[in-house]
Design a protein around this motif. Structure first.
Motif, PDB file in Angstrom:
ATOM      1  N   ALA A   1       1.046  -1.450  -0.379  1.00  0.00           N
ATOM      2  CA  ALA A   1       0.132   0.373   0.012  1.00  0.00           C
ATOM      3  C   ALA A   1       0.792   1.473  -0.398  1.00  0.00           C
ATOM      4  CB  ALA A   1      -0.632  -0.154   1.004  1.00  0.00           C
ATOM      5  N   VAL A   2       0.447   1.813  -0.792  1.00  0.00           N
ATOM      6  CA  VAL A   2       1.648   3.157  -1.036  1.00  0.00           C
ATOM      7  C   VAL A   2       0.779   4.570  -0.761  1.00  0.00           C
ATOM      8  CG1 VAL A   2       2.517   4.165  -2.480  1.00  0.00           C
ATOM      9  CG2 VAL A   2       2.926   2.343  -2.312  1.00  0.00           C
ATOM     10  N   ASP A   3       1.098   5.334  -0.266  1.00  0.00           N
ATOM     11  CA  ASP A   3       0.049   7.409  -0.091  1.00  0.00           C
ATOM     12  C   ASP A   3       0.878   7.705  -0.734  1.00  0.00           C
ATOM     13  OD1 ASP A   3      -1.873   5.829   0.800  1.00  0.00           O
ATOM     14  OD2 ASP A   3      -1.447   6.707   3.644  1.00  0.00           O
ATOM     15  N   ILE A   4       0.928   9.174  -1.641  1.00  0.00           N
ATOM     16  CA  ILE A   4       1.898   9.304  -2.437  1.00  0.00           C
ATOM     17  C   ILE A   4       1.239  11.217  -2.211  1.00  0.00           C
ATOM     18  CG2 ILE A   4       2.849  10.287  -4.545  1.00  0.00           C
ATOM     19  CD1 ILE A   4       2.137   7.850  -6.015  1.00  0.00           C
ATOM     20  N   LEU A   5       1.644  12.192  -1.464  1.00  0.00           N
ATOM     21  CA  LEU A   5       1.526  12.998  -1.277  1.00  0.00           C
ATOM     22  C   LEU A   5       2.583  14.294  -1.919  1.00  0.00           C
ATOM     23  CD1 LEU A   5       0.348  15.109   1.077  1.00  0.00           C
ATOM     24  CD2 LEU A   5       2.250  15.096   1.649  1.00  0.00           C
ATOM     25  N   ASP A   6       1.374  15.226  -2.801  1.00  0.00           N
ATOM     26  CA  ASP A   6       1.978  15.951  -3.670  1.00  0.00           C
ATOM     27  C   ASP A   6       2.365  17.674  -3.168  1.00  0.00           C
ATOM     28  OD1 ASP A   6       1.419  17.106  -7.229  1.00  0.00           O
ATOM     29  OD2 ASP A   6       2.721  17.780  -5.359  1.00  0.00           O
ATOM     30  N   THR A   7       3.272  17.793  -2.908  1.00  0.00           N
ATOM     31  CA  THR A   7       3.636  19.526  -1.356  1.00  0.00           C
ATOM     32  C   THR A   7       4.212  20.441  -3.108  1.00  0.00           C
ATOM     33  OG1 THR A   7       5.809  19.018  -1.206  1.00  0.00           O
ATOM     34  CG2 THR A   7       3.893  17.433   0.635  1.00  0.00           C
ATOM     35  N   PRO A   8       4.064  21.813  -2.343  1.00  0.00           N
ATOM     36  CA  PRO A   8       4.559  22.766  -3.808  1.00  0.00           C
ATOM     37  C   PRO A   8       6.432  21.763  -4.147  1.00  0.00           C
ATOM     38  CG  PRO A   8       3.429  23.593  -2.077  1.00  0.00           C
ATOM     39  CD  PRO A   8       3.219  22.285  -1.589  1.00  0.00           C
ATOM     40  N   LYS A   9       6.708  21.468  -2.941  1.00  0.00           N
ATOM     41  CA  LYS A   9       8.152  21.003  -2.798  1.00  0.00           C
ATOM     42  C   LYS A   9       8.738  20.044  -3.710  1.00  0.00           C
ATOM     43  CE  LYS A   9       9.933  25.466  -0.451  1.00  0.00           C
ATOM     44  NZ  LYS A   9      10.816  25.890   1.068  1.00  0.00           N
ATOM     45  N   GLU A  10       7.579  19.026  -2.850  1.00  0.00           N
ATOM     46  CA  GLU A  10       8.116  17.521  -3.405  1.00  0.00           C
ATOM     47  C   GLU A  10       7.364  16.414  -3.669  1.00  0.00           C
ATOM     48  OE1 GLU A  10      10.555  18.118   0.351  1.00  0.00           O
ATOM     49  OE2 GLU A  10       9.091  17.908   2.096  1.00  0.00           O
ATOM     50  N   TYR A  11       7.209  15.554  -3.878  1.00  0.00           N
ATOM     51  CA  TYR A  11       6.434  14.685  -3.996  1.00  0.00           C
ATOM     52  C   TYR A  11       7.090  13.423  -2.834  1.00  0.00           C
ATOM     53  CZ  TYR A  11       5.156  15.555  -8.071  1.00  0.00           C
ATOM     54  OH  TYR A  11       4.366  16.172  -9.351  1.00  0.00           O
ATOM     55  N   ILE A  12       6.099  12.758  -1.363  1.00  0.00           N
ATOM     56  CA  ILE A  12       6.449  11.715  -0.920  1.00  0.00           C
ATOM     57  C   ILE A  12       5.414  11.114  -0.419  1.00  0.00           C
ATOM     58  CG2 ILE A  12       6.586  11.997   1.960  1.00  0.00           C
ATOM     59  CD1 ILE A  12       6.708  14.860   2.647  1.00  0.00           C
ATOM     60  N   PHE A  13       6.340   9.659  -0.071  1.00  0.00           N
ATOM     61  CA  PHE A  13       5.790   8.670  -1.024  1.00  0.00           C
ATOM     62  C   PHE A  13       5.456   8.010   0.420  1.00  0.00           C
ATOM     63  CE2 PHE A  13       7.107   9.609  -5.306  1.00  0.00           C
ATOM     64  CZ  PHE A  13       6.468   9.077  -6.112  1.00  0.00           C
ATOM     65  N   TYR A  14       4.579   7.051   1.687  1.00  0.00           N
ATOM     66  CA  TYR A  14       4.646   6.408   2.016  1.00  0.00           C
ATOM     67  C   TYR A  14       3.989   4.695   1.926  1.00  0.00           C
ATOM     68  CZ  TYR A  14       4.259  11.163   4.417  1.00  0.00           C
ATOM     69  OH  TYR A  14       4.656  12.240   4.824  1.00  0.00           O
ATOM     70  N   VAL A  15       4.677   4.164   2.095  1.00  0.00           N
ATOM     71  CA  VAL A  15       5.257   2.552   1.660  1.00  0.00           C
ATOM     72  C   VAL A  15       5.047   1.933   2.706  1.00  0.00           C
ATOM     73  CG1 VAL A  15       5.563   1.134  -0.032  1.00  0.00           C
ATOM     74  CG2 VAL A  15       6.180   3.290  -0.307  1.00  0.00           C
ATOM     75  N   ASP A  16       4.247   0.854   2.728  1.00  0.00           N
ATOM     76  CA  ASP A  16       3.739  -0.169   3.682  1.00  0.00           C
ATOM     77  C   ASP A  16       4.840  -1.458   3.721  1.00  0.00           C
ATOM     78  OD1 ASP A  16       1.495   1.671   5.509  1.00  0.00           O
ATOM     79  OD2 ASP A  16       0.352   0.513   4.850  1.00  0.00           O
ATOM     80  N   VAL A  17       5.699  -0.975   5.077  1.00  0.00           N
ATOM     81  CA  VAL A  17       6.542  -2.557   4.953  1.00  0.00           C
ATOM     82  C   VAL A  17       7.106  -3.067   5.999  1.00  0.00           C
ATOM     83  CG1 VAL A  17       7.880  -1.490   2.608  1.00  0.00           C
ATOM     84  CG2 VAL A  17       8.453  -1.058   5.470  1.00  0.00           C
ATOM     85  N   PRO A  18       5.661  -3.523   6.542  1.00  0.00           N
ATOM     86  CA  PRO A  18       6.051  -3.919   7.707  1.00  0.00           C
ATOM     87  C   PRO A  18       6.195  -5.338   8.330  1.00  0.00           C
ATOM     88  CG  PRO A  18       3.818  -4.519   7.018  1.00  0.00           C
ATOM     89  CD  PRO A  18       4.438  -3.480   6.475  1.00  0.00           C
ATOM     90  N   GLY A  19       7.497  -5.129   9.504  1.00  0.00           N
ATOM     91  CA  GLY A  19       8.139  -6.356   9.427  1.00  0.00           C
ATOM     92  C   GLY A  19       9.637  -6.981   8.577  1.00  0.00           C
TER      93      GLY A  19
END
Length: 152
Positions: free
Chosen positions: A42-60
């Protein structure tokens, strides 16, 4: 496969520049051990004015098993061939009565980055089972300058 990706992008309003997402289907059931299966993290992608931030679930998964690379100058690749450690019973006679969590977690996600990204400054950190990848945006090109034409 591209129909599924197009539908997912439409549903979640991913910008076209981030539409190339690699999904891997697996027919394995939770109680089966399929060492070659790939999980679609699962990945959330945040688009900010200065960057893209990817949050990836990698449990364990330990951070040493996670690889973040850039292919073809604009494709962000997040993968892992990691193995989660299964806890052994501390006392003699202990045994698992259900095994649903896989010990082998091959992860593969690909994202085509926009031309406005600075691939040389990508950073990644893994904390509490979440991988955070930050892709800096390049400053926008200067706006066109109008030049006055003079009559001699």
């Amino acid at each position: 496969m591209s129909i599924v990706v197009d539908a997912m992008n439409h549903l979640f309003n991913f910008p076209e520049t981030l539409e190339k997402i690699s999904f891997s289907s697996s027919s394995s059931r939770p109680h089966q051990s399929d060492e070659n299966s790939t999980i679609p993290a699962a990945v959330d992608i945040l688009d900010t004015p200065k960057e893209y931030i990817f949050y990836v679930d990698v449990p364990g998964l330990p951070k040493s098993d996670i690889q973040v690379t850039v292919e073809d100058e604009n494709t962000l690749v997040i993968k892992s061939n990691g193995k989660r450690k299964r806890e052994d019973g501390e006392e003699e006679g202990c045994k698992y009565i259900r095994l649903e969590r896989k010990t082998s977690q091959k992860l593969l996600r690909k994202f085509r980055l926009p031309d406005s990204c600075n691939a040389s400054t990508i950073t990644a950190k893994c904390e509490n089972g979440v991988l955070t990848v930050v892709v800096e945006k390049l400053p926008p090109p200067p706006k066109a300058k109008t030049v006055e034409v003079k009559v001699s």
